[in-house]
Enzyme design. Structure first.
Site, PDB file in Angstrom:
ATOM      1  N   LEU A   1      65.390  -0.426  21.032  1.00  0.00           N
ATOM      2  CA  LEU A   1      64.128   0.068  21.577  1.00  0.00           C
ATOM      3  C   LEU A   1      63.001  -0.350  20.636  1.00  0.00           C
ATOM      4  O   LEU A   1      63.111  -0.201  19.422  1.00  0.00           O
ATOM      5  CB  LEU A   1      64.141   1.601  21.700  1.00  0.00           C
ATOM      6  CG  LEU A   1      64.909   2.215  22.871  1.00  0.00           C
ATOM      7  CD1 LEU A   1      64.910   3.727  22.748  1.00  0.00           C
ATOM      8  CD2 LEU A   1      64.315   1.801  24.207  1.00  0.00           C
ATOM      9  N   ASP A   2      61.925  -0.892  21.196  1.00  0.00           N
ATOM     10  CA  ASP A   2      60.756  -1.247  20.395  1.00  0.00           C
ATOM     11  C   ASP A   2      60.200  -0.009  19.694  1.00  0.00           C
ATOM     12  O   ASP A   2      60.381   1.119  20.186  1.00  0.00           O
ATOM     13  CB  ASP A   2      59.655  -1.838  21.280  1.00  0.00           C
ATOM     14  CG  ASP A   2      60.058  -3.171  21.893  1.00  0.00           C
ATOM     15  OD1 ASP A   2      60.898  -3.864  21.302  1.00  0.00           O
ATOM     16  OD2 ASP A   2      59.526  -3.511  22.968  1.00  0.00           O
ATOM     17  N   PRO A   3      59.492  -0.186  18.577  1.00  0.00           N
ATOM     18  CA  PRO A   3      58.855   0.968  17.917  1.00  0.00           C
ATOM     19  C   PRO A   3      57.946   1.748  18.867  1.00  0.00           C
ATOM     20  O   PRO A   3      57.858   2.974  18.764  1.00  0.00           O
ATOM     21  CB  PRO A   3      58.057   0.312  16.787  1.00  0.00           C
ATOM     22  CG  PRO A   3      58.838  -0.914  16.449  1.00  0.00           C
ATOM     23  CD  PRO A   3      59.359  -1.421  17.778  1.00  0.00           C
TER      24      PRO A   3
END
Length: 286
Positions: free
Chosen positions: A37-39
């Site tokens: 998951l992206d930040p």
């Protein structure tokens, strides 16, 4: 300690930050996750501990469901609001136009990963090239979008629920929608709510996880694999399984939970009627 944790990742935290924290809590180095998951993104991150890390491929390949908020009228370098703004506008887009283009978007079968992604090329992640303004041509990948539902549209913020296959970049879908509408679009919020048979409602935030309560949230490998059918063997097969001797079974090819004397033994794959153990979790004593 072997098992699976469902973590509700918070915004601004990387997936590896979660892994690092769980390594500290468990004092176990063998910790990984399925599906980065992206930040910017929040929501369900499946974390594997100990021997459960060997199940990564079988848990990672599942469909995902996301809720995302998309800003219409802006295009950015990263396809989300954390990137550099390429252009912005004040769109006047009717919901019917949005729905018409979403129908087209839902039928795409291939997608080119965005430059700001963790995919590796020649040993480097794409975003490392992107930060140096080096453009790398990446092959398109097969994906499947099962459904896109409009949940809300107000003040040029479009909220969608997207059910898609592994490897689908929601940021790219948003960018494509903006191009189709001619106004640009970028994600401002992204939340994964489901991964296969696992739901974010059953997850825990890292800040609430401790050494004392870890086992309250730990899912055993057996329970994590309940979607697969079971193969039940008698004790005479125990030694053969331990020694890697092929076991021929008159069942369909596929993956199975393997039991000996009704005790969970491991996870296996049947190919051409031959059972091969992918991961064992201990022999059965009698």
């Amino acid at each position: 300690m072997d098992g699976i944790l469902l973590v509700d990742k918070e915004k601004g935290v990387t997936s590896f930050d979660v892994v690092r924290e769980i390594r500290k809590i468990t004092n176990i180095k063998s910790v990984g996750h399925t599906g980065t998951l992206d930040p910017l993104a929040t929501g369900l991150l499946i974390v594997l501990i100990g021997r459960a890390t060997s199940l990564s491929d079988y848990l990672m390949n599942k469909d995902k469901i996301y809720i995302t908020d998309i800003v219409l009228g802006v295009k950015t370098s990263t396809y989300d609001m954390e990137g550099d703004i390429i252009f912005s506008s004040k769109p006047d887009i009717h919901i019917d136009d949005i729905k018409d283009n979403i129908c087209k978007l839902a039928h795409i079968e291939t997608q080119k990963p965005p430059m700001y992604s963790a995919i590796k090329v020649n040993g480097k992640k794409l975003y490392e090239f992107a930060r140096k303004n080096v453009n790398i041509d990446v092959d398109e990948r097969k994906i499947k979008v099962y459904s896109i539902d409009v949940l809300n549209y107000e003040d040029n913020i479009l909220r969608l629920k997207i059910h898609c296959s592994k490897g689908t970049y929601i940021r790219s879908l948003a960018n494509d929608l903006g191009d189709m509408l001619g106004c640009g679009a970028a994600i401002c919020e992204l939340r994964r709510i489901q991964n296969g048979n696992f739901f974010v409602d059953n997850s825990v935030k890292i800040k609430n996880l401790t050494k004392d309560n870890l086992y309250d949230f730990l899912i055993s490998p057996e329970n994590a694999l309940m979607e697969y059918d079971a193969v039940k063997l008698s004790y005479e097969f125990n030694k053969k399984l331990l020694n890697g001797v092929p076991i021929f079974l008159n069942i369909e090819d596929g993956c199975y939970r393997v039991y000996v004397e009704n005790e969970f033994w491991g996870f296996g794959k049947v190919l051409d009627r031959k059972l091969k153990i992918i991961k064992s979790y201990g022999q059965i004593h009698k």
